[in-house]
Design an enzyme around this catalytic site. Structure first.
Site, PDB file in Angstrom:
ATOM      1  N   CYS A 129      -9.589   9.405   3.025  1.00  0.00           N
ATOM      2  CA  CYS A 129      -9.393  10.584   3.777  1.00  0.00           C
ATOM      3  C   CYS A 129     -10.007  11.761   2.639  1.00  0.00           C
ATOM      4  O   CYS A 129     -10.408  12.810   3.130  1.00  0.00           O
ATOM      5  CB  CYS A 129      -7.930  11.126   3.872  1.00  0.00           C
ATOM      6  N   ASP A 170       8.565 -20.993  16.918  1.00  0.00           N
ATOM      7  CA  ASP A 170       9.872 -20.688  17.008  1.00  0.00           C
ATOM      8  C   ASP A 170       9.987 -19.977  18.462  1.00  0.00           C
ATOM      9  O   ASP A 170       9.206 -19.503  19.080  1.00  0.00           O
ATOM     10  CB  ASP A 170      10.224 -19.724  15.982  1.00  0.00           C
ATOM     11  N   CYS A 210      -6.184   9.879  -0.256  1.00  0.00           N
ATOM     12  CA  CYS A 210      -6.609   8.472  -0.556  1.00  0.00           C
ATOM     13  C   CYS A 210      -8.054   8.406  -0.446  1.00  0.00           C
ATOM     14  O   CYS A 210      -8.691   9.273   0.080  1.00  0.00           O
ATOM     15  CB  CYS A 210      -5.899   7.752   0.854  1.00  0.00           C
ATOM     16  N   ASP A 234       0.374 -17.364  12.283  1.00  0.00           N
ATOM     17  CA  ASP A 234       1.299 -17.202  13.212  1.00  0.00           C
ATOM     18  C   ASP A 234       1.024 -18.425  14.360  1.00  0.00           C
ATOM     19  O   ASP A 234      -0.085 -18.721  14.399  1.00  0.00           O
ATOM     20  CB  ASP A 234       1.588 -15.988  13.565  1.00  0.00           C
ATOM     21  N   CYS A 272      -4.081  14.246   2.603  1.00  0.00           N
ATOM     22  CA  CYS A 272      -4.112  13.081   2.239  1.00  0.00           C
ATOM     23  C   CYS A 272      -5.349  12.945   1.093  1.00  0.00           C
ATOM     24  O   CYS A 272      -6.303  13.257   1.606  1.00  0.00           O
ATOM     25  CB  CYS A 272      -4.129  12.045   3.029  1.00  0.00           C
TER      26      CYS A 272
HETATM   27  N1  GUN Z   1       5.967 -11.902  14.487  1.00  0.00           N
HETATM   28  C1  GUN Z   1       6.915 -10.914  14.605  1.00  0.00           C
HETATM   29  N2  GUN Z   1       8.196 -11.535  15.056  1.00  0.00           N
HETATM   30  C2  GUN Z   1       7.854 -12.882  15.016  1.00  0.00           C
HETATM   31  C3  GUN Z   1       8.893 -13.801  15.222  1.00  0.00           C
HETATM   32  O1  GUN Z   1      10.165 -13.928  15.577  1.00  0.00           O
HETATM   33  N3  GUN Z   1       8.321 -15.263  15.184  1.00  0.00           N
HETATM   34  C4  GUN Z   1       6.977 -15.358  14.967  1.00  0.00           C
HETATM   35  N4  GUN Z   1       6.450 -16.818  14.962  1.00  0.00           N
HETATM   36  N5  GUN Z   1       6.162 -14.382  14.725  1.00  0.00           N
HETATM   37  C5  GUN Z   1       6.759 -13.298  14.511  1.00  0.00           C
HETATM   38 ZN    ZN Z   2      -5.302   9.043   3.569  1.00  0.00          ZN
END
Ligand code: GUN
Ligand code: ZN
Length: 635
Positions: free
Chosen positions: A270, A115, A267, A80, A265
């Protein structure tokens, strides 16, 4: 709209979708990436290039050895861009160009544009302006991307028209993945009905050949529902964040360890532990165990979602999951506003029976399809009807064999007031009427709707006399060819009235099964035009039938026309791939019978549509029509 996909990166790494990218904070490392890959089986993760870039040691190492080695993760890495940090903490000091360049330099598989996060409380004007900037930055990223794939985030706050237009413009750019962004605050505030509007309006515009990523969504309780709306990628930071505040994720919600009376749980994290064991652990160990637990829940649910997609039953799972929280149920109820779009994606028939899970089931697109089609295409053979109550003995003509025969003899059409609405006897074997299970004890809503729809239908179709089963005269003498009535009624339901005229021309001979008595083949003037499938009571179209439909109806009705290059293959019975299709009937539904034609409208083959027209137009790969018989085939 849900789909199983295969995603391939530029460098050739592949994975199956739907897929979830666990969020890895390179500075915290709650569960090491290697463990995510080896133990949990995650083929992908998402990390934050902005955090790496801001941390000199990490940035240095990432540039030297690359991101995959920095994290010790051999799978697909998405990064990201810092957008989310600006959403959380205000402006980030960084340009789009810098962060794109940085993501490329560390060897990310899928990078993200910087963005603008459109907040749900923003005005429409502010949202629209920021979308322009996001689009400009996305274009810039496309020019710079090289071998890196690009996330071009579709934004638009809570405005469905802006969501759709942004999505459409994103679809025209050379990006690789379509995240739907700006939805985290809505999910945190449980505003699921708005989320539904956002996803559905975005899907209208997005390119169906690219994966759709619901940015910030990863709670197991939401996965089935989001997959149902056509989301392919998810990501989760919550597995680690929740673990740090002692919260455990389950398909039915998130629970605080301090509130839990017991642990149920099994899993691997757990297993063998009790709530008090967990409470007694030191913080670090407990966080790790809870994070592992959360990941196991995600993995298990995602696998379940995939199985339900494959089995054609995801509606059932989504409806069940949406009962975990009233706000999710609101989301499910909101989805009925999008029934018309969903109906375009809903297969004409599926393997196996559909199950009723509650009143919301009646708003599934399969119900709308049935009612639309009988409204437009059903032609009564009498103007007198007997209304029968619903019975679980299906098909109804078996459950009510004697009663139906008596009604027919007296000149009445038997009609069942079913949970689908009115079911004339001649339609009772086709999907989904006979292939569905409802509780024997109906809810009042379903009962009332069945009745209301039935009476609307009777008056709309001009029935003059309507009686109950007790009122059927005993002394009927009419001789009715029930098979012929059924044969034509199913054809009208499936292909429409005009095509049915052409298919049932001249002398009609019906070949029935010796064992079951069911219709197998329709022979018209000596030509075998249709075959009926026992499983779903619907027809497969034969080449002779296809020729008649083409001669009797204007293009593009039921047609998928292909390029000249593809003709030799298709006429030998090879399948039609989307890239060879030049035009198709916009009304085609998945799994529907279609006629493959050449550019001069000559029928070449028959088959079943595997994609919807919106997909056929945009997919560069993928089977559009599974061809059954080509004109050159010996049959
Ligand atoms: N992570 C969660 N929402 C968003 C988003 O709208 N844009 C970006 N780049 N990362 C995110
Ligand atoms: Zn668990």
């Amino acid at each position: 709209m849900a789909r199983i996909g295969k995603f391939t990166t530029t460098s050739g790494k592949t994975m199956e979708t739907p897929a979830l990218f666990p969020v890895v904070n390179p500075k915290i490392n709650t569960v090491p990436p290697r463990e995510l890959y080896d133990t949990f089986g995650f083929k992908c993760l998402i990390t934050n290039s902005y955090i790496i870039k801001k941390t000199p040691e990490l940035a240095e190492k990432a540039k030297q050895v690359g991101l995959h080695e920095l994290l010790d993760f051999p799978g697909i890495i998405m990064t990201d861009s810092g957008t989310f940090q600006s959403h959380m903490y205000g402006e980030v000091e960084l340009t789009n160009e810098e962060i794109i360049e940085f993501q490329k330099s560390i060897g990310t598989d899928i990078g993200t544009v910087l963005d603008i996060f459109t907040e749900p409380y923003w005005t429409k004007e502010k949202t629209a302006e920021s979308i322009e900037l996001t689009l400009e930055r996305t274009k810039q990223a496309c020019d710079m991307k090289g071998d890196m794939m690009i996330n071009g985030v579709a934004q638009g706050s809570v405005y469905p028209d802006l969501r759709e237009s942004c999505a459409l413009r994103m679809a025209s750019l050379d990006i690789d993945v379509h995240p739907i962004g700006g939805v985290v605050p809505l999910m945190e505030q449980y505003r699921y009905s708005e989320l539904v509007d956002i996803i559905m309006s975005s899907k209208k515009g997005l390119n169906p050949s690219r994966p759709v990523h619901l940015f910030g969504a990863g709670h197991p309780m939401l996965l089935a529902f989001a997959a149902l709306m056509g989301c392919d990628f998810f990501d989760s930071a919550s597995y680690a964040k929740f673990a740090r505040d002692d919260r455990m994720m389950f398909v039915d919600g998130t629970f605080r360890l301090q509130d839990m009376e017991s642990l149920d749980c099994d899993c691997p994290a757990c297993r063998g532990r009790t709530v008090s064991d967990l409470r007694r652990m030191n913080n670090k160990d407990r966080t790790k165990v809870l994070a592992q637990h959360n990941l196991y829940q995600i993995v298990r649910e995602l696998n379940l979602v995939k199985r339900y997609i494959r089995e054609g039953r995801l509606w059932e799972l989504a409806e069940i999951r949406c009962r975990a929280h009233p706000a999710l149920l609101d989301g499910l109820r909101r989805l009925r506003e999008h029934q018309a779009l969903l109906e375009r994606y809903d297969p004409i028939s599926r393997d196996g029976a559909m199950f009723y899970t509650g009143p919301e089931t009646r708003t599934r697109p399969v119900f709308k399809r049935y009612l639309d089609r009988i409204g437009d295409r059903y032609v009564p053979t009498t103007d007198k009807a007997v209304i029968f109550p619903e019975t679980s003995r299906k098909p109804y003509s078996r459950g009510y064999a004697e009663e139906f025969a008596k009604a027919r003899k007296a000149g009445y059409t038997p009609i069942v007031a079913s949970s689908f609405g009115p079911v004339p006897a001649e339609l009772d074997e086709l999907y989904p009427l006979a292939q569905s299970l409802f509780p024997e004890i109906p809810d009042t809503e379903t009962e009332e709707t069945a009745e209301r729809l039935t009476y609307q239908f009777l008056s709309f179709k001009g029935f003059k006399q309507v009686i109950s089963p007790e009122q059927i005269p005993e002394d009927g003498i009419e001789e009715v060819d029930c098979d012929l009535i059924r044969a034509k009624a199913v054809s009208r339901y499936q292909f429409g009235i005009e095509a049915t005229e052409a298919l049932f021309r001249g002398e009609i001979q019906l070949v029935t099964s010796k064992k079951t008595g069911k219709i197998r083949n329709v022979i018209s003037d000596g030509e075998h035009v249709l075959s009926m499938r026992a499983g779903d009571g619907l027809y497969t179209l034969r080449m002779e039938g296809a020729k008649r439909i083409v001669a009797a109806t204007p293009a593009p009705f039921m047609r998928v026309s292909v390029m000249d290059d593809a003709i030799p293959f298709v006429s030998q019975g090879k399948n039609v791939f989307a890239q060879f299709v030049t035009d198709c009937d916009p009304e085609i539904r998945p799994m529907e019978e279609v006629i493959v034609t050449d550019c001069r409208d000559n029928p070449i083959a028959t088959g079943r549509a595997f994609l919807v027209p919106f997909e056929i137009r945009q997919m560069k790969k993928g089977m559009a029509v599974k061809v059954r018989s080509g004109s050159q085939d010996e049959e």
